[in-house]
Design a protein around this motif. Structure first.
Motif, PDB file in Angstrom:
ATOM      1  N   VAL A  22       0.803  -1.132   0.043  1.00  0.00           N
ATOM      2  CA  VAL A  22       0.047   0.004   0.044  1.00  0.00           C
ATOM      3  C   VAL A  22       0.988   1.296   0.061  1.00  0.00           C
ATOM      4  O   VAL A  22       2.075   1.102   0.334  1.00  0.00           O
ATOM      5  CB  VAL A  22      -1.070  -0.100   1.187  1.00  0.00           C
ATOM      6  N   LYS A  23       0.132   2.304  -0.414  1.00  0.00           N
ATOM      7  CA  LYS A  23       0.947   3.715  -0.175  1.00  0.00           C
ATOM      8  C   LYS A  23       0.993   4.025   1.345  1.00  0.00           C
ATOM      9  O   LYS A  23       0.287   3.567   2.008  1.00  0.00           O
ATOM     10  CB  LYS A  23       0.123   4.869  -1.190  1.00  0.00           C
ATOM     11  N   VAL A  24       2.207   4.921   1.371  1.00  0.00           N
ATOM     12  CA  VAL A  24       2.694   5.281   2.675  1.00  0.00           C
ATOM     13  C   VAL A  24       1.557   5.787   3.561  1.00  0.00           C
ATOM     14  O   VAL A  24       0.928   5.621   4.640  1.00  0.00           O
ATOM     15  CB  VAL A  24       3.663   6.175   2.744  1.00  0.00           C
ATOM     16  N   GLU A  25       0.505   6.820   2.658  1.00  0.00           N
ATOM     17  CA  GLU A  25      -0.704   7.409   3.314  1.00  0.00           C
ATOM     18  C   GLU A  25      -1.496   6.694   3.884  1.00  0.00           C
ATOM     19  O   GLU A  25      -2.260   6.692   4.586  1.00  0.00           O
ATOM     20  CB  GLU A  25      -1.064   8.539   2.505  1.00  0.00           C
ATOM     21  N   GLU A  26      -1.947   5.563   2.902  1.00  0.00           N
ATOM     22  CA  GLU A  26      -2.693   4.600   3.303  1.00  0.00           C
ATOM     23  C   GLU A  26      -2.451   3.642   4.442  1.00  0.00           C
ATOM     24  O   GLU A  26      -3.229   3.246   5.286  1.00  0.00           O
ATOM     25  CB  GLU A  26      -3.132   3.632   2.145  1.00  0.00           C
ATOM     26  N   MET A  27      -1.259   3.373   4.468  1.00  0.00           N
ATOM     27  CA  MET A  27      -0.477   2.643   5.699  1.00  0.00           C
ATOM     28  C   MET A  27      -0.823   3.283   7.019  1.00  0.00           C
ATOM     29  O   MET A  27      -1.180   2.960   7.902  1.00  0.00           O
ATOM     30  CB  MET A  27       0.748   2.364   5.477  1.00  0.00           C
ATOM     31  N   VAL A  28      -0.556   4.776   6.870  1.00  0.00           N
ATOM     32  CA  VAL A  28      -0.554   5.572   7.969  1.00  0.00           C
ATOM     33  C   VAL A  28      -2.288   5.674   8.521  1.00  0.00           C
ATOM     34  O   VAL A  28      -2.542   5.232   9.601  1.00  0.00           O
ATOM     35  CB  VAL A  28      -0.361   6.844   7.731  1.00  0.00           C
ATOM     36  N   ALA A  29      -3.018   5.657   7.482  1.00  0.00           N
ATOM     37  CA  ALA A  29      -4.484   5.668   7.716  1.00  0.00           C
ATOM     38  C   ALA A  29      -4.814   4.418   8.584  1.00  0.00           C
ATOM     39  O   ALA A  29      -5.658   4.495   9.589  1.00  0.00           O
ATOM     40  CB  ALA A  29      -5.393   5.936   6.492  1.00  0.00           C
ATOM     41  N   LEU A  30      -4.436   3.374   8.003  1.00  0.00           N
ATOM     42  CA  LEU A  30      -4.806   1.865   8.641  1.00  0.00           C
ATOM     43  C   LEU A  30      -4.322   1.991  10.026  1.00  0.00           C
ATOM     44  O   LEU A  30      -5.050   1.193  10.932  1.00  0.00           O
ATOM     45  CB  LEU A  30      -4.220   0.964   7.816  1.00  0.00           C
TER      46      LEU A  30
END
Length: 996
Positions: free
Chosen positions: A854-862
């Motif tokens: 996943v993209k970094v910002e998606e990982m952070v959101a998760l």
């Protein structure tokens, strides 16, 4: 365990100051108790715990020639002098004293002594904000001071290190070099050890502390301080002193301000005497709020509208106005809701408590603090809305505020520029910011489950903020009461004991893995040395005594035909259980609500003062008339949203009661309708309704006159008399109420079968059968209590948590974190590093490759789902790709929970899965993408401070993940986690503390 007791008693003015320290003078010795007398009216109790077989050194062996490490510019209280003497003797001490009594003096001396002796000292506190403040305070006093909070690290090689307790535990697990050099460890607010979530951190830290170190424990007053010291002494094989004082530097007066009333009523004076008459007068002055007003008030609160009729001042406004006129400011007003704090402060907006010079000072301090913010962040509503209030001398303090705003409010309060502060309970923890007056805007709080009265411990903690030493002659505490408060409840709250220091120890996978991985680690040893195990073991003699007494009582009950009685007793239990099942089915809302019409005769359960249940086959019931029914309101949103058929209802019934009066309050006890008593309308739960009659009577429109109620009950008596032989006609559940339920029919058939057995049973006609069954019931209850106590004793003598430890190890083996011979594998190494989120779920996400794809910002959101703990009613739904990720997280969490369940770990799978919430995924995603803070605040309903706290905790998790990636050689993941940190660590969210 050896013990030595001393008692110090001094008389005089606690606020007097002297150029040098004064020591209490010993005047005589009696057995093991030393009594001191001086010029101050203070008592301090000094006790010592020694380990088994320890020989205390003789007093002459102590070096009395040492120059004091620190001089204080005031007269030390006896408890401070006693504690300092213990430090100079090189022995651990627990200092237990009220809030604002000056415990920090002992910490300052311990630091000064360590620096004098060229030793390293650690100071730990429960919260980062308190660590920051203490760092600033100690840095001004001693230059050789560093700070480590997870957020900030300053001079980690300093001789005195201030840190959170979590950081200290982590350093011990990692075998940091620092731990080998520490001579003294200061645990501030050690009573946090009873905290359900985090208390275990203190316990681990104390058990694992270096064997040669000594301790200073600072605590609020705890009744079982000696027990705690005994434990420390046993675990570390060293003496531990207890220096305890109940002394309050500034005595307190406690008042009640009744809702709608006109003034204050003194209920506990400065000598701690409860004033019964004044308390009753206060309750009689209460103006009750009608249900209609309550609903209106509730809606207005939700919208943030000032409550009260047009032009009418609210109670809060009247009270604050009175306090300011009497010069009882500064005042802290405690509320148990962040939203209510803000609403109450807004009510004060038209009150101006600062002169022009003070306004200028407020603005100068405020904007110099806000200078570190960007222009966009300075325009945040929370920033711009707060300044006008602050200039008027009114402030708000709660965890939902921007951290920088919270700190500037603390500074303004300390500078005397805030006269009236609305705060949540957290303001009373750690922060030493007393006021002249403390007000409780409510004496009930919602504890996550239900509304309840404040406990005496909570009241002591918050009321301790009243009274500034050396400034106020006395502190003022005011309870705003808007409902009837029983004298016993009030006495318990105002005069009860502080909460005991009980262990909140629990096992975690992170703890187990770190213990297994540590060279000297041993989970069993940690459990054996825990305060939980110590308290369990200590309870055994008392449990043995209880079991023996109950056994003797049980054996004294001798019954003839006991086996036959048991058989008959069992049939009655089955019969009553089946009748309850039938009743519960018939009286579910969908069947009974259409028949709860006014005027219908209803059969209800009699009030009974007996503790012993009845064993008669006849129900203990009476008759009455239905007046109305209503749905029970609940404190929680989830309850309110229940479907009608699932909700609870009460029925208002006119029946005969025995009514007694206590002051203005009436209490009623339902009695048979034929008895002498008062016709009274009582509200009974549906569970107390037994049967509904098919007969309805006409009732008067106005039942307030006694004659109208008496006439209605006469009609009931006439019906009962007319049907005395055949019984009052009843609604048939199946024919009239249309109960269509197979369970109902099955239960009815079984009841009929049991009724035929009763007639044939040989003991049924036995004389005094009811009394015999009651004695048998008592005997069986005693047997059950004995069994429970013996089970408790077994779990105490065996290692506490032994079964859970085995189960959790099974989980770790099943998931591949440790091998069969307890060697920590790759997964285990990762989980060892994760302490700020669920370690198993995060580790499983890593090893299933979710973060790689996943993209970094998606990982952070998760990852935000693992740190967000508040519940939002209408949170924004995340976009499709984030929702897909959240589903993967839920699947992973479910898998982890099911493995635990299979391995016999107690866990509610669905509760565990639903503990991960997607409420702030969109906001965190946008923040990682570079959005401004004001932009993400427009997307969510959460408080600014709550979101900042979540993002900071998220950064903590990412730092742990970086270390985890390094430990298993995953350089790509390490880079990804580092990139994530860089994306979120900016602007107002990570603005530096004003204290650092």
């Amino acid at each position: 365990m050896g013990s030595l007791k001393r008692k110090s008693m001094e008389k005089g003015d606690p606020s007097s100051t002297m150029e040098s320290n004064s020591q209490p003078q010993k005047i005589h010795r009696n057995n093991d108790e030393t009594i001191y007398e001086n010029d101050e009216n203070i008592a301090c109790f000094h006790d010592v715990s020694y380990p088994e077989g320890y020989t205390p050194p003789s007093p002459s062996s102590y070096d009395k020639s040492t120059t004091p490490a620190k001089e204080f510019p005031f007269n030390l209280d006896p408890y401070q002098a006693e504690a300092i003497k213990c430090l100079e003797h090189g022995e651990s001490v627990l200092v237990s004293a009220h809030t604002s009594a000056g415990k920090t003096v002992v910490a300052l001396y311990a630091i000064a002594m360590s620096l004098r002796n060229k030793q390293r000292v650690i100071y730990t506190s429960p919260i980062k904000a308190l660590s920051n403040q203490k760092y600033r305070e100690f840095k001004e006093e001693f230059s050789d001071v560093g700070l480590m909070t997870g957020d900030v690290t300053i001079d980690p090689n300093a001789s005195c290190l201030v840190m959170t307790t979590e950081i200290w535990r982590s350093m011990q697990y990692k075998g940091s070099e620092v731990t080998r050099e520490v001579a003294w460890v200061i645990f501030d607010e050690v009573h946090y050890m009873r905290d359900r979530e985090r208390g275990v951190v203190w316990e681990e830290s104390i058990v694992m502390a270096p064997k040669n170190s000594r301790f200073v424990f600072l605590s609020a007053t705890v009744p079982n301080a000696k027990e705690f010291a005994d434990w420390v002494s046993k675990v570390h094989q060293q003496p531990c002193h207890i220096v305890y004082t109940d002394y309050r530097p500034t005595p307190l007066q406690h008042y009640i301000f009744p809702s709608g009333g006109k003034g204050l009523y003194l209920v506990v004076d400065e000598k701690a005497k409860f004033c019964e008459d004044s308390f009753q007068k206060a309750l009689n002055a209460l103006v009750p709020i009608s249900d209609l007003d309550r609903k209106r008030e509730s809606k207005k609160w939700q919208k943030g509208v000032v409550v009260g009729k047009l032009g009418e001042e609210s109670d809060i406004f009247k009270l604050v106005k009175m306090l300011i006129q009497r010069q009882y400011d500064p005042v802290i007003l405690f509320s148990f809701s962040k939203r209510e704090c803000e609403n109450l402060a807004m009510q004060m907006a038209k009150m101006d408590l600062n002169v022009d010079d003070e306004k200028v000072n407020v603005e100068t301090i405020f904007w110099s603090a806000m200078d570190i913010l960007s222009d966009d962040d300075k325009k945040l509503p929370q920033v711009s809305n707060m300044l006008p209030l602050l200039k008027c001398g009114i402030g708000v303090h709660h965890s939902g505020l921007l951290p920088i705003l919270k700190e500037v409010i603390e500074i303004l309060f300390q500078e005397g520029l805030i006269k009236c502060l609305f705060a949540t309970e957290t303001f009373s923890i750690g922060l030493n910011m007393p006021a002249k007056t403390v007000v409780f805007t409510n004496v009930r709080k919602f504890d996550g489950d239900k509304f309840r009265w404040l406990s005496s411990g909570e009241y002591i903690q918050m009321s301790g903020r009243a009274g500034r030493r050396g400034i106020d002659e006395r502190g003022i505490c005011i309870l705003m009461v808007d409902e009837k408060l029983e004298p016993s409840t009030a006495k318990n709250m105002l005069k009860g004991n502080a909460d005991s220091l009980n262990s909140a120890f629990h096992l975690s996978y992170n703890m187990l893995l770190n213990q297994i991985r540590c060279e000297d680690g041993n989970p069993e040893n940690l459990l054996r040395n825990s305060f939980f195990q110590f308290q369990s073991d200590r309870a055994i003699p008392d449990l043995e005594r209880q079991a023996k007494q109950l056994e003797e009582e049980k054996n004294s009950i001798i019954l003839e035909e006991e086996d036959n009685l048991k058989n008959y007793y069992s049939l009655i239990e089955q019969y009553k259980s089946l009748k309850k099942d039938v009743r519960d089915i018939v009286f579910t809302a969908k069947y009974c609500l259409p028949f709860l019409q006014p005027g219908r005769l209803v059969c209800i359960e009699l009030s009974t003062a007996e503790d012993m249940p009845s064993f008669s086959l006849e129900d203990h019931v009476t008759w009455g008339v239905i007046i109305n029914f209503q749905r029970v309101k609940s404190a929680t949103q989830d309850e309110e949203s229940k479907k009608p058929e699932d909700a609870n209802y009460t029925v208002d019934v006119l029946t005969r009661c025995m009514v007694s009066k206590e002051g203005e309050a009436k209490t009623s006890k339902i009695i048979p309708v034929e008895d002498r008593g008062e016709p009274f309308v009582v509200s009974v739960p549906i569970s107390q309704v037994h049967r509904l009659s098919s007969i309805r009577v006409i009732i008067a429109k106005d039942l307030l006159p006694l004659e109208a109620r008496e006439n209605t009950l006469k009609k009931v008596s006439e019906v009962l008399s007319r049907f005395s032989k055949e019984g009052v006609p009843l609604l048939d559940p199946e024919e009239d109420m249309k109960v269509q339920n197979s369970s109902y029919r099955k239960a009815v058939r079984r009841i009929e079968a049991l009724e035929s057995l009763f007639d044939k049973h040989e003991v049924a006609k036995s004389p005094l059968i009811e009394q015999k069954l009651k004695m048998l019931h008592k005997k069986q209850e005693l047997a059950s209590m004995i069994k429970s106590i013996k089970r408790q004793m077994r779990s105490s003598t065996a290692l506490a948590f032994k079964d859970e430890l085995k189960a959790r190890k099974r989980v770790l083996r099943r998931l591949g974190y440790i091998s069969n011979d307890d060697v920590v594998g790759l997964k285990g190494k990762v989980a060892c590093e994760i302490s700020s989120a669920d370690e198993l779920t995060v580790t499983e996400l890593i090893f299933s490759g979710v973060f790689k794809d996943v993209k970094v910002e998606e990982m952070v959101a998760l990852l935000s789902c693992l740190v967000w703990q508040e519940k939002l009613q209408d949170a924004q739904k995340p976009r499709e790709e984030l929702e897909l990720l959240f589903s993967q997280l839920q699947d992973t969490a479910r898998k982890v929970a099911k493995v635990q369940l299979d391995c016999k770990v107690e866990i509610d799978v669905e509760n565990f899965v639903s503990s991960f919430r997607p409420d702030i995924m969109e906001a965190v995603y946008s923040w990682a993408k570079g959005s401004k803070f004001y932009e993400i605040m427009e997307m969510t309903h959460v408080f600014e401070g709550s979101l900042i706290r979540a993002i900071r905790r998220l950064e903590e998790v990412l730092q742990q993940l970086i270390r985890a990636a390094i430990s298993i050689g995953e350089s790509d993941l390490e880079s990804k986690f580092e990139e994530a940190v860089n994306m979120i660590k900016r602007d107002i969210v990570f603005a530096a503390s004003l204290y650092v």
